[in-house]
Design a protein around this motif. Structure first.
Motif, PDB file in Angstrom:
ATOM      1  N   UNK A   1       1.781   3.145  17.173  1.00  2.66           N
ATOM      2  CA  UNK A   1       2.176   1.993  16.493  1.00  2.66           C
ATOM      3  C   UNK A   1       2.763   1.269  16.842  1.00  2.66           C
ATOM      4  N   UNK A   2       2.653  -0.192  16.614  1.00  2.00           N
ATOM      5  CA  UNK A   2       3.053  -1.521  16.960  1.00  2.00           C
ATOM      6  C   UNK A   2       4.381  -1.782  15.686  1.00  2.00           C
ATOM      7  N   UNK A   3       4.861  -2.739  16.142  1.00  2.00           N
ATOM      8  CA  UNK A   3       5.649  -3.663  14.564  1.00  2.00           C
ATOM      9  C   UNK A   3       5.509  -5.661  15.812  1.00  2.00           C
ATOM     10  N   UNK A   4       5.172  -5.847  14.762  1.00  2.00           N
ATOM     11  CA  UNK A   4       4.764  -7.610  15.469  1.00  2.00           C
ATOM     12  C   UNK A   4       5.758  -8.503  14.629  1.00  2.00           C
TER      13      UNK A   4
ATOM     14  N   UNK B   1       2.285  -5.185   9.381  1.00  2.00           N
ATOM     15  CA  UNK B   1       2.523  -4.396   9.365  1.00  2.00           C
ATOM     16  C   UNK B   1       1.427  -3.102   9.971  1.00  2.00           C
ATOM     17  N   UNK B   2       0.291  -3.480   9.742  1.00  2.00           N
ATOM     18  CA  UNK B   2      -0.542  -3.337  11.561  1.00  2.00           C
ATOM     19  C   UNK B   2      -0.265  -2.491  12.368  1.00  2.00           C
ATOM     20  N   UNK B   3      -1.251  -2.223  12.881  1.00  2.00           N
ATOM     21  CA  UNK B   3      -1.238  -1.636  14.625  1.00  2.00           C
ATOM     22  C   UNK B   3      -2.535  -3.221  14.819  1.00  2.00           C
TER      23      UNK B   3
ATOM     24  N   UNK C   1      -7.035  -6.497   8.306  1.00  2.00           N
ATOM     25  CA  UNK C   1      -8.110  -6.809   9.119  1.00  2.00           C
ATOM     26  C   UNK C   1      -7.010  -7.371  10.392  1.00  2.00           C
ATOM     27  N   UNK C   2      -7.137  -5.963  11.543  1.00  2.00           N
ATOM     28  CA  UNK C   2      -5.956  -5.960  12.716  1.00  2.00           C
ATOM     29  C   UNK C   2      -6.019  -7.510  13.019  1.00  2.00           C
ATOM     30  N   UNK C   3      -6.747  -8.053  13.520  1.00  2.00           N
ATOM     31  CA  UNK C   3      -6.174  -9.282  14.237  1.00  2.00           C
ATOM     32  C   UNK C   3      -6.257 -10.420  13.475  1.00  2.00           C
ATOM     33  N   UNK C   4      -6.273 -10.991  12.581  1.00  2.00           N
ATOM     34  CA  UNK C   4      -5.892 -11.496  11.063  1.00  2.00           C
ATOM     35  C   UNK C   4      -4.611 -10.951  11.300  1.00  2.00           C
ATOM     36  N   UNK C   5      -4.128 -10.624  10.980  1.00  2.00           N
ATOM     37  CA  UNK C   5      -2.706  -9.947  10.976  1.00  2.00           C
ATOM     38  C   UNK C   5      -1.931 -10.545  11.385  1.00  2.00           C
TER      39      UNK C   5
END
Length: 560
Positions: A532-535, A285-287, A268-272
């Motif tokens: 892809x992204x790193x946050x 780790x998710x985009x 779940x990208x939003x939750x991540x």
């Protein structure tokens, strides 16, 4: 068959025109819309790195073929050799191989068909067992016993035929000769193979103890020879990696900063993203969700990096079926798609391309001038000239990844505009490539992509564009590309001795092959290289974001 194709995180389909302009190539970290270079800050050790991680498939290196698993494997499972652990640059920086469990790169004969390794002394697995030369041979045999998706990588080893004929009954491979007392591994190949050292960097060739069960082993996962090991794993929920108590430092392999890495598994990208925003975890780790990316960059810019991957998204066109057995029809598709529109549908997380090879490769040469500028009128003329106007065409795409669903629906609309009647077939990602890879489906056109297994062009052209690798089922060459001259070139370049693999003439030959397939034959319709992204949370130092070709290295992450 090699089936790893995608990083399994969905990117929401929104229009964010121009966002791709802030993307740095492999080697630069886009920071708050900038193009700053990311370098290791070395960092100090700390107790626990908390991460949210996309769902894994297996935590057994003999079975896993998913980027989420491979990302953490780079700090857990080592082979005889490995790719360098550093942020790589565009070109040759991504291609360097270093010795890992072996004390040096192999000694070999002139054509590279006899490779001899000597293992480092005193190495132990996380369970205390000594690392032995026979573990390498038994690891490859275990791959066959598991009917691993990686067994196709080893088809050039002498004596492999009986294992290929009946994988689960594989007992011995005569072309792998080991001596535990001397700590030596010798590998004999049937013919020269330019990419074999790269194959040895895949996790299918990473050593596990000979005592590892010859079955799916995940509770716990196999013992590790790297700086970390998995101390716990709850499928679809969590995993924990801790320092290997028996780790003996190896030059070029990071010892790691966190003592422990605790992962919560979620797609779940939003939750991540929210977990990082609230500082409950340190790294996502998710985009990031594309529809929130600009907002997140505005607020957390220095904590976000954008990375171009060694990947290509494209539309396959089945050359065994009408209308795409006609080059004019394939050309029409290329003129009918607006690459920037497709990038926008990915939320800007991509860069437009007309090449098949990604730009991170030293063999890449951008096709100029733009070979297929967006031109609907030209596309209509080509459909008319192909004699297929009004034909019904099935368009295939994945239903549960919003960006791929949007790309397929966009393609359907464009095909309708230029004179065909396009009908959608939206399939679950769980079986999408099984269905389109079955010749009985006769899939005419649809979404396709490829993320590298290793950074050499054979992984692209031999798998995806080579006539002899067309299969009845589990086919990866979904366009059924089969041209005598390109087949000959691929075979020649793939069987060069390793010493010739990166010569200027070889690099040029690969670039010319890319050009021939895309321009002379229009074998595919490539449209973007994915980003892809790193946050990172605010307690982390994003300058320790080391992007090793396809993914960030959790072991090198550090605190501010």
């Amino acid at each position: 068959m090699r089936t790893k194709r995608v990083r399994s995180v969905a990117v929401a389909a929104v229009v964010a025109a121009g966002l791709a302009l802030v993307v740095s190539a492999c080697g630069g970290g886009g920071s708050s819309g900038g193009n700053t270079t990311t370098t290791s800050a070395q960092g100090k050790t700390f107790a626990n790195l908390k991460v949210v991680w996309g769902p894994t498939d297996y935590l057994d290196p003999g079975l896993s073929y998913k980027l989420e698993s491979w990302q953490i494997f780079q700090d857990v499972y080592l082979g005889l050799v490995d790719k360098r652990y550093g942020t790589c640059g565009v070109g040759a920086g991504c291609t360097k191989i270093i010795p890992a469990i072996a004390q040096s790169l192999p000694k070999s004969n002139s054509d590279g068909t006899d490779l001899k390794f000597t293992l480092r002394k005193g190495l132990k697995y996380s369970n205390g067992e000594s690392v032995k030369a026979s573990d390498f041979k038994n690891t490859i045999i275990r791959d066959f016993k598991l009917n691993s998706p990686g067994i196709g990588f080893f088809s050039n080893i002498v004596g492999i035929a009986s294992c290929e004929a009946n994988p689960t009954k594989c007992k011995s491979i005569s072309g792998i000769i080991v001596n535990d007392q001397a700590g030596t591994v010798e590998i004999k190949l049937m013919k020269p193979q330019s990419d074999f050292l790269y194959i040895l960097t895949t996790f299918f060739a990473a050593l596990v103890p000979s005592s590892t069960p010859q079955k799916d082993t995940e509770n716990p996962p196999p013992a590790a020879d790297g700086p970390y090991y998995f101390s716990s794993y709850k499928p679809n929920h969590s995993w924990v990696a801790q320092r290997n108590p028996h780790w003996k430092p190896i030059p070029g392999i990071p010892n790691g900063n966190p003592d422990k890495i605790t992962a919560t598994l979620s797609g779940d990208q939003s939750r991540s993203a929210q977990l990082v925003q609230s500082n409950q975890v340190d790294y996502d780790e998710n985009t990031l969700p594309a529809d929130r990316l600009k907002q997140l960059q505005s607020k957390y810019g220095p904590q976000i990096h954008l990375w171009r991957t060694a990947s290509t998204n494209y539309f396959f066109m089945n050359e065994r079926t009408k209308p795409f057995n006609n080059i004019k029809a394939r050309q029409a598709v290329n003129y009918a798609i607006n690459r920037q529109t497709l990038v926008n549908l990915y939320g800007g997380l991509g860069t437009p391309t007309w090449n098949f090879l990604p730009p991170t490769y030293p063999q890449y040469k951008k096709l100029t001038p733009t070979p297929y500028p967006y031109n609907l009128q030209k596309a209509k003329q080509l459909v008319q000239q192909s004699g297929t106007k009004g034909m019904t065409i099935g368009v295939y795409t994945e239903s549960d990844f919003q960006n791929r669903k949007a790309a397929g629906e966009y393609l359907q609309g464009q095909l309708n505009k230029i004179g065909w009647h396009a009908v959608m077939h939206e399939l679950s990602s769980a079986n999408y490539f099984v269905i389109v890879g079955n010749q009985k489906t006769k899939a005419q056109i649809g979404f396709d992509d490829w993320f590298e297994d290793y950074p050499y062009p054979t992984d692209w052209f031999t798998v995806l564009q080579y006539g002899p690798n067309i299969h009845q089922i589990h086919n990866n060459n979904n366009s059924n590309v089969d041209f005598k001259d390109t087949n000959s070139t691929i075979n020649h370049l793939g069987t060069l001795p390793p010493g010739q693999a990166f010569s200027a003439s070889t690099d040029n030959a690969w670039a010319n092959l890319d050009k021939t397939l895309m321009l002379k034959y229009t074998s595919e319709a490539p449209f973007l290289n994915e980003v892809i992204t790193s946050f990172f949370s605010t307690r982390m130092n994003p300058q320790c974001d080391i992007f090793t070709d396809l993914f960030s290295d959790a072991a090198q992450m550090c605190l501010k």
